[in-house]
Design an enzyme around this catalytic site. Structure first.
Site: not given
Length: 507
Positions: A177, A296
């Protein structure tokens, strides 16, 4: 509403192939966060602890799920993590401030311990490297430590630490991320792309057999999406094998119909990433197809307020401990359907996470263990969703919700397992009040019989499972049948279903 509104049709054929399903689509994730590791998979003082300190009751439930690959050690945590802290004699390992989660990391469990645990649950490791505070050097050294046979500094250090054989970790994430303002060492797309490309080159020089995952946006709601994907792939396209997707949903407005339509957003997210990857393929005149790692995905919102009250700098605090409802299980079932329908490009995925932290498995530290509501769709899809994903032609009644239009009441995925001579339909009825009867034309599955119809249903969308009290668990249905080459599938209102068909055995 007339009765017709409660009927749907589906046509299935063996030739309607989407793709072979990569088993890694049923992966999961363990981050050094909250009670995922300490009190979750690892608890040396627990009554069930094995010789390595791992809870055997957790091992058994993870094995039940047949999880093929598990991402580790993060997540946000990895962006300030020094992997060297987690190897060598445990008594010499430093305690560190985990800046991602304002916790104290004792480093009792690190790379070798996790690789040992993964073997016990029959899973591969998907290892993430720190591209926040570190980069090329730490990453190439970690690959050498994990994968090189011996005769070099880092591989011999692994042997000194008691691990003669290399771990042979084959899938690696290039950071986590990196476009997120919450990330330690957040990067611009150019900064990340350059660093990830150079790190990838070095890692593949150490071990050319590894596969690499380039960081996509932290979610489809990011202001930079999908420009981030396009700009980072400018640099990483020829070195990475996958690009990552992350997405969580939550019923924050308590609007069940709208919440259960969230997978339309997930579907659009996947299509947009595929389009961006294919644009870069064309731009680069490349013959290589970029695959997707949806590493995710889950429901995450229940614990948000509780997490604000946790004492900072404590060890293994109860963070992100969502207690899931029945309607969450329905959405998880639909999210799995969405992954299967895109299995031609989504080759890996990780339910985030596996134990205690937004997880299908919950434990009491020092105590028992139980299955959350979301355990069941994950279990059945992982175990029975192996083979070839089939495209189904569907005619379903639809509804509009606050954020979505033309939402089919029927959400489905279909898997054909040629080896087992088995056809499996996973279906969600999103209707809040009415059952749905689905006529399924199984034209090319002559001689197939109904093996079982498993249903997950509850009159209360907010029903939960707690230790010793499972309100949401599967049951067998006897409402479906086959007649004249048609499967008549009766799906109760608000339900998740698995309908399994097999060829009649001739004695």
């Amino acid at each position: 509403m007339t009765f017709n509104h409660h009927k749907a049709k589906m046509i299935l054929d063996k030739s309607f192939k989407i793709s072979e399903i990569n088993p890694k689509i049923y992966g999961s994730f363990i981050e050094q966060l909250g009670r995922a590791v300490y009190g979750g998979i690892y608890e040396p003082t627990h009554a069930t602890a094995d010789e390595h300190g791992f809870r055997k009751d957790v091992i058994e439930l993870v094995k039940e799920l047949q999880v093929p690959i598990i991402r580790y050690p993060g997540g946000n945590m990895v962006s300030a993590y020094n992997w060297e802290d987690g190897v060598g004699p445990i008594e010499l390992r430093p305690k560190r401030l985990d800046l991602a989660w304002s916790s104290l990391e004792t480093n009792e469990v690190g790379t070798n311990e996790f690789a040992t645990w993964a073997k016990k649950v029959n899973a591969e490791v998907m290892m993430a490297v720190n591209l926040g505070t570190r980069g090329i050097d730490a990453a190439r050294n970690l690959v050498e430590y994990c994968n090189h046979p011996g005769g070099t500094y880092w591989s011999d250090l692994r042997k000194e630490h008691g691990f003669e054989d290399p771990h042979q970790i084959k899938v690696w994430c290039l950071g986590n991320e990196m476009d997120g303002p919450w990330q330690i060492g957040m990067k611009t797309a150019y900064e990340y792309g350059r660093l990830a490309a150079e790190t990838a080159k070095a890692m593949k020089l150490v071990d050319p057999s590894i596969e690499l995952v380039s960081c996509g946006s932290s979610g489809s709601g990011m202001a930079t999406f999908p420009e981030w994907e396009a700009e980072t792939l400018e640099h990483t396209y020829e070195y990475a094998d996958y690009i990552s997707l992350h997405q969580y949903y939550g019923n924050k407005e308590n609007d069940t119909a709208n919440y259960l339509a969230s997978t339309l957003d997930m579907d659009n997210f996947i299509k947009t990433v595929i389009a961006t990857c294919d644009y870069m393929k064309a731009k680069k005149r490349s013959k290589k197809t970029m695959y997707l790692s949806f590493d995710e995905w889950n429901v995450w919102f229940h614990s948000n307020d509780q997490d604000k009250k946790v004492e900072p700098w404590s060890t293994a605090p109860p963070l992100l401990e969502d207690i899931y409802t029945f309607e969450d299980a329905l959405l998880v079932g639909s999210m799995l359907n969405t992954l299967l329908k895109h299995s031609d490009r989504v080759k890996m995925a990780c339910m985030a996470q596996l134990v205690n932290v937004i997880a299908p498995i919950m434990t009491e530290t020092g105590g028992g263990i139980w299955k959350q509501t979301i355990f069941y769709p994950y279990y059945y899809t992982s175990v029975y969703g192996r083979g070839t994903a089939l495209h189904s032609i569907v005619d379903s009644p639809k509804y509009d919700s606050k954020d979505f239009t033309d939402v089919p009441y029927l959400d489905q995925s279909v898997v054909y397992n040629e080896e087992k001579d088995e056809l499996v339909i996973f279906a969600v009825n999103r209707h809040l009040e009415n059952p749905l009867v689905v006529d399924v034309d199984i034209r090319s599955f002559d001689g197939y019989q109904l093996v079982e119809h498993i249903v997950l249903e509850n009159d209360d969308p907010k029903a939960i499972n707690t230790i010793g009290n499972e309100q949401v668990k599967p049951r067998n249905s006897n409402q479906s049948y086959i007649e004249n080459g048609t499967l008549v599938a009766a799906l109760p209102k608000l339900s998740w279903n698995m309908i399994r068909l097999g060829r009649q055995q001739v004695d």
